[in-house]
Design an enzyme around this catalytic site. Structure first.
Site, PDB file in Angstrom:
ATOM      1  N   ASN A 399      11.910   5.027   9.059  1.00 16.69           N
ATOM      2  CA  ASN A 399      11.344   5.390   7.767  1.00 16.69           C
ATOM      3  C   ASN A 399      12.368   6.094   6.886  1.00 16.69           C
ATOM      4  O   ASN A 399      12.950   5.487   6.003  1.00 16.69           O
ATOM      5  CB  ASN A 399      10.103   6.274   7.964  1.00 16.69           C
ATOM      6  CG  ASN A 399       9.192   6.248   6.749  1.00 16.69           C
ATOM      7  OD1 ASN A 399       9.643   6.346   5.618  1.00 16.69           O
ATOM      8  ND2 ASN A 399       7.899   6.114   6.976  1.00 16.69           N
ATOM      9  N   ASP A 400      12.609   7.367   7.129  1.00 17.37           N
ATOM     10  CA  ASP A 400      13.473   8.147   6.248  1.00 17.37           C
ATOM     11  C   ASP A 400      14.895   7.600   6.166  1.00 17.37           C
ATOM     12  O   ASP A 400      15.540   7.717   5.119  1.00 17.37           O
ATOM     13  CB  ASP A 400      13.518   9.604   6.720  1.00 17.37           C
ATOM     14  CG  ASP A 400      12.136  10.234   6.722  1.00 17.37           C
ATOM     15  OD1 ASP A 400      11.422  10.082   5.713  1.00 17.37           O
ATOM     16  OD2 ASP A 400      11.761  10.861   7.726  1.00 17.37           O
TER      17      ASP A 400
END
Length: 474
Positions: A399-400
């Protein structure tokens, strides 16, 4: 033959095994054997420690046999628990175990410091030994409580961030108060004064509280750096206590662990484009979704079979693994799918971000477990330019580390962090269980991009569907 000569020679061999084992851990191809080599070095150091104790205490201490018996009981319990937990732990829980073991090492160093200070042995050997005992106790206690908090966060037993008003001021007061007590303990001891047991107890209590207060405000996205930092703390504490006990194995092992942990921490922080002080004091991810509401576009769902067919007919595919892949235990299915693509002639590569997962090297270990060849696994700096030429990039559980907001959105907490350029591929697919945010709480702009499609579902099931879709084409 002189027993002391045997002991010193064995310590030297143990030190060589530590260093050689660490060197072999630098490469995934030799990491497993490196761990075994270093492990044998530790076994040798433990055996020699018994000889060392007997050699020093056989005349001075009449209860050596009883003490060694207690040590054997403790050693048996430790080995049994470590063996059982090591065999039982799932790959997804490995970061928690690493954090826990870091804490145990720091706690052991703090316990040695406590014994030496409470007994007065450290103070009786002069100011240098006393100072090292105090510093080792402080650092070890911080590593113990801080690592336990990191373990609790990673294991879902504690909220990601707990912050108090004036948090940094409280931390500073705790730190300087602990230093002041340590100075008082050292001064009283070396000047021949009586050291209060209450003073020593308060010193260790403040150190433990400081470790908790330092770690609770840190967001989840920084946990890999935190684990590495406390690893360095543990090594430093062990080295200091090695000087206190005049134990060469502890000095060497602690120095090696401390220096390696420090270098890894600096590398991890550099990978996030942030100084270590920023990790500890900036309260990363505090606002989480600031500015998320003005993200343009919408998420577009796609079927697993459509994504599989797109990759099957592509020339170049880049795969980005993340923690979600580990949670689903889908690495074996993923590699089965990769082999089908390679059989079709597709150029497949893996892209690994330095802070992917929950600890340094988490994804590398995960892929190695599935048998993925090392030569198709690439670090961020080696593969980032390839995304622009990739027909398809697929993200599984990350994700990040793939969020374009890190490049463009100054209001984002992850702004400035180097990311994998998945958004630059011709087509991107993101395998994700739902529409939730990442561990840092930041909305991912990649999910809303025109060239991105979302494949919702557990990675294990999605990969099984992709395999079936590709096999049906043959």
């Amino acid at each position: 033959m002189d027993t002391s000569l045997i002991i010193e020679g064995a310590y030297f061999i143990a030190a060589l095994l530590f260093i050689y084992g660490l060197k072999r851990m630098a490469s995934p191809k030799t990491a497993r054997s490196g761990i075994v080599v270093a492990g044998w070095g530790m076994v040798l150091a433990v055996v020699v420690a018994f000889l060392y104790g007997l050699d020093v205490n056989e005349r001075a201490q009449p209860h050596v046999a009883l003490n060694l018996g207690l040590v054997m009981i403790a050693l048996g319990l430790g080995v049994g628990w470590a063996w059982y937990s090591g065999k039982k732990v799932a790959m997804t829980d490995m970061p928690q175990m690493v954090a826990l073991y870091n804490g145990m090492g720091g706690g052991a160093a703090a316990a040695i410091a406590a014994i030496e200070l409470f007994s007065g042995n450290a103070q009786s050997h002069g100011v240098v030994v006393s100072v090292l005992a105090v510093l080792g106790g402080l650092i070890g206690a911080v590593a113990l409580s801080g690592s336990l908090v990191a373990w609790a966060k990673l294991d879902g037993r504690m909220s990601k961030t707990i912050r108090l008003p004036g948090q940094q001021l409280i931390n500073a007061v705790l730190f300087f108060a602990a230093l002041g007590l340590g100075a008082a303990i050292t001064t009283a001891g070396v000047t021949g004064g009586e050291v209060s047991m209450l003073l020593i107890s308060l010193f260790f209590i403040l150190a433990l509280v400081l470790g908790v207060m330092l770690t609770t405000p840190i967001g989840g996205a920084d946990m890999p750096v935190v684990i590495s930092l406390y690893n360095a703390f543990t090594g430093l504490a062990v080295a200091f206590e090695g000087f206190v006990l005049q134990n060469p194995a502890m000095i060497i092992a602690g120095t090696v662990v401390g220096s390696a942990g420090t270098l890894l921490t600096l590398m991890m922080a550099k990978a996030m484009n942030r100084p270590v002080s920023n990790v500890i004091f900036s309260q990363f991810g505090e606002s989480g979704g600031e500015g998320d509401s003005d993200i343009e576009g919408s998420m577009k769902a796609a079927e697993a079979s459509d994504a599989a067919i797109a990759m099957y007919y592509a020339s170049k595919v880049i795969i980005v693994p993340g923690y979600g892949l580990a949670v689903a235990q889908a690495q074996h299915k993923l590699y089965e799918f990769v082999k089908l693509l390679q059989k079709q002639g597709v150029d497949v590569k893996f892209a690994i971000h330095p802070v992917a997962g929950r600890m340094p090297g988490h994804m590398n270990v995960l892929l190695a477990e599935a048998g993925v060849p090392y030569d198709i696994i690439h670090d961020l700096e080696d593969i980032n330019e390839d995304f622009a030429q990739a027909d398809v990039a697929i993200v599984l559980g990350a994700n990040d580390v793939v969020n374009p907001a890190a490049r463009t959105r100054k209001s984002s907490p992850i702004y400035g962090m180097p990311i994998l350029n998945v958004d630059m591929a011709h087509q991107a697919y993101v395998v994700k269980r739902g529409q939730g945010k990442g561990y840092s709480g930041v909305e991912n702009e990649l999910f809303y991009a025109e060239n991105t499609s979302m494949v919702y579902g557990d990675a294990q099931k999605v990969m099984a569907q992709m395999i079936e879709a590709v096999k049906s084409l043959g």
